[in-house]
Design a protein around this motif. Structure first.
Motif, PDB file in Angstrom:
ATOM      1  N   GLU A  70       0.791  -1.281   0.139  1.00  0.00           N
ATOM      2  CA  GLU A  70       0.111  -0.107   0.111  1.00  0.00           C
ATOM      3  C   GLU A  70       1.002   1.264   0.097  1.00  0.00           C
ATOM      4  N   ILE A  71       0.174   2.335  -0.680  1.00  0.00           N
ATOM      5  CA  ILE A  71       1.082   3.506  -0.692  1.00  0.00           C
ATOM      6  C   ILE A  71       0.770   4.591   0.307  1.00  0.00           C
ATOM      7  N   ARG A  72       1.547   4.825   1.293  1.00  0.00           N
ATOM      8  CA  ARG A  72       1.392   5.700   2.497  1.00  0.00           C
ATOM      9  C   ARG A  72       2.160   6.823   2.251  1.00  0.00           C
ATOM     10  N   PHE A  73       1.457   7.934   2.782  1.00  0.00           N
ATOM     11  CA  PHE A  73       1.956   9.242   2.875  1.00  0.00           C
ATOM     12  C   PHE A  73       1.694   9.981   4.326  1.00  0.00           C
ATOM     13  N   LEU A 109      -8.552  19.512  10.602  1.00  0.00           N
ATOM     14  CA  LEU A 109      -8.162  20.641   9.771  1.00  0.00           C
ATOM     15  C   LEU A 109      -6.568  20.916   9.920  1.00  0.00           C
ATOM     16  N   GLN A 110      -6.079  20.666  10.937  1.00  0.00           N
ATOM     17  CA  GLN A 110      -4.629  20.784  11.293  1.00  0.00           C
ATOM     18  C   GLN A 110      -3.671  19.914  10.181  1.00  0.00           C
ATOM     19  N   ILE A 111      -4.151  18.704  10.081  1.00  0.00           N
ATOM     20  CA  ILE A 111      -3.368  17.872   9.111  1.00  0.00           C
ATOM     21  C   ILE A 111      -3.340  18.472   7.574  1.00  0.00           C
ATOM     22  N   CYS A 112      -4.416  19.331   7.279  1.00  0.00           N
ATOM     23  CA  CYS A 112      -4.460  19.772   5.912  1.00  0.00           C
ATOM     24  C   CYS A 112      -3.409  20.524   5.578  1.00  0.00           C
ATOM     25  N   SER A 113      -2.733  21.241   6.668  1.00  0.00           N
ATOM     26  CA  SER A 113      -1.581  22.010   6.285  1.00  0.00           C
ATOM     27  C   SER A 113      -0.114  21.133   5.594  1.00  0.00           C
ATOM     28  N   LYS A 114      -0.172  19.954   6.106  1.00  0.00           N
ATOM     29  CA  LYS A 114       1.008  19.373   5.538  1.00  0.00           C
ATOM     30  C   LYS A 114       0.375  18.517   4.236  1.00  0.00           C
ATOM     31  N   LEU A 115      -0.934  17.843   4.541  1.00  0.00           N
ATOM     32  CA  LEU A 115      -1.327  17.284   3.054  1.00  0.00           C
ATOM     33  C   LEU A 115      -1.244  18.223   1.952  1.00  0.00           C
ATOM     34  N   CYS A 116      -1.551  19.549   2.211  1.00  0.00           N
ATOM     35  CA  CYS A 116      -1.567  20.345   0.945  1.00  0.00           C
ATOM     36  C   CYS A 116      -0.317  20.556   0.238  1.00  0.00           C
TER      37      CYS A 116
END
Length: 459
Positions: A70-73, A109-116
């Motif tokens: 599986e592809i993890r990020f 919402l906080q993890i969006c900062s890294k995911l973006c």
């Protein structure tokens, strides 16, 4: 024409044509609710056998299928990645549950900062407007053109937005607010939650979109809606903690891509959630000095050793039936330890009220905490404090003997790293252990020896 209704079990999702007090499938009581019957789609080919020449979905030998890893990020939150098993998996469906106001929306919402930084994220909110989301994102310092927000509750409109924007990650806040217009039942009902979750699961598996779904919990502490909801998703995370305290614990109840015994610890601050990389120091902060009835133990949360403080209070009972209370510790195991102290330890605790409490919101469910709990109970009963630099690790049997526990070497290394100088361990394992410099291992064979070693005067 009167609309037909069906009856669903909120525990297992079983359908029945009539109401019953007990679910015939899972045996749960008072879980049958009435909902409008789902519209039945027309059967393919009118229910007839497929004609020659028509294509049908083929079955393939398992030996011919690909088994790529599986592809993890990374999500940008190390504690969340730890609980997920090393990061989020592409095309997975993750359910995050917790009480209202505990911090689920803040975490997402906080993890969006890294995911973006490397993907496009679509945040769907059914509880807040776009303006409210902007204010929250500004407070959390989340600013990115790759973060798209929409305030919507219609499943059809959400799917249209997904088709238009083609996001890599979809966050739905919350599943109880989403509804399918094709169903007559209200949002949050059993049929709506099942149908919307099924649509999101098909989206995740069919298009490879990683979906995070927020779910509220009911008064029993489980995610609101049918229990089958937890079986449909790939990962179920529970965000726990007291809203009146700053610390939060994230634990996995189900994980198809990793272990379920890992925990993540966060601290709620004004600027959002902060990761607590060393939860032992947090759990031991504010520990009283020279107070009877408190002892420290080391438990394993996944691959992480965590030191936890066990507090006990034993007082003479004013009633004929003594009271037993445990918070964060199994009640039946606490009753067993009291019986062992009575029979094997020589302490007359049967006529006393006994209270056990685990500091920090942890729940200790492994036998390694038995010795510390028993020593804390004895310390409170005898009103003699345990040295502040002592840790007790071991399982207590019904004959009062001490049994060894797994990963003991890793536990004592963590004990020494946090500055403790004495550790009670089972005697038959002490000879094979290499004590770190500055840590004294005291081997004990039974509960009597443990009490005497823990409560004896120190030089």
């Amino acid at each position: 024409m009167k609309a037909k209704t069906m009856f669903y079990c909120t525990e297992c999702g079983n359908e029945t044509p009539k109401w019953a007090g007990k679910c015939p499938a899972c045996g749960a009581w008072n879980t049958i609710v009435e909902q409008p019957e789902l519209p039945k789609a027309a059967a393919k080919n009118g229910g007839k056998a497929p004609k020659a020449g028509l294509s049908a979905r083929r079955a393939y030998p398992v030996s011919d299928l690909r088994a790529d890893e599986e592809i993890r990020f990374p999500t940008g939150m190390g504690e969340l990645d730890r609980v997920l098993g090393g990061g989020a998996v592409k095309g997975s469906l993750v359910l995050v549950g917790g009480a209202p106001g505990i911090g689920k929306s803040t975490l997402m919402l906080q993890i969006c900062s890294k995911l973006c930084e490397f993907s496009k994220v679509l945040y769907v909110s059914g509880e807040e407007s776009e303006h409210q989301l902007k204010l929250r994102a500004k407070r959390l310092r989340v600013e990115s053109s790759s973060l798209l927000v929409i305030s919507e509750t219609s499943l059809g409109d959400v799917m249209e937005s997904v088709a238009l924007e083609q996001p890599d990650v979809l966050i739905v806040d919350s599943i109880q607010t989403l509804y399918n217009e094709a169903l007559e039942s209200p949002a949050g009902s059993v049929s709506q939650v099942k149908d919307c979750t099924m649509a999101l699961m098909q989206l995740a598996k069919g298009q490879g979109v990683t979906v995070f779904v927020i779910g509220h919990v009911n008064k029993e502490g489980s995610i609101a809606g049918p229990k089958v909801l937890e079986h449909m998703v790939d990962c179920v995370l529970y965000f726990e903690g007291d809203r009146h305290t700053s610390y939060r614990i994230l634990r996995a109840a189900k994980n198809r891509f990793g272990a379920t015994n890992e925990i993540g610890v966060f601290e709620m601050r004004d600027e959002g959630l902060a990761e607590v990389e060393n939860p032992s120091e947090m759990l031991l902060s504010g520990r009283p000095d020279d107070a009877p009835g408190t002892c420290v133990t080391c438990v394993m949360e996944g691959m992480r050793p965590v030191l936890a403080e066990i507090q006990a209070l034993v007082v003479t009972s004013a009633a004929g039936n003594p009271r037993r209370t445990s918070n964060g510790f199994d009640y039946n195991r606490a009753a067993m330890l009291l019986a062992v102290l009575e029979k094997r330890g020589g302490l007359k605790v049967s006529a006393c009220d006994a209270y056990l409490n685990i500091i920090g919101g942890l729940y200790l469910d492994e036998p390694a905490a038995d010795l510390a709990a028993a020593v804390a109970l004895a310390s409170s009963y005898l009103d003699r404090p345990i040295p502040g630099d002592l840790v007790a690790i071991g399982e207590v049997g019904l004959t009062g003997e001490l049994r060894t526990v797994n990963q003991l070497a890793q536990r004592i290394s963590e004990v020494r790293r946090l500055g403790f100088r004495t550790c009670l361990v089972p005697a038959h394992r002490a000879e094979s252990l290499h004590a770190p410099q500055g840590l004294q291992l005291i081997p004990v064979r039974n509960i009597g020896e443990a009490i005497r070693a823990a409560l004896r005067p120190r030089e």
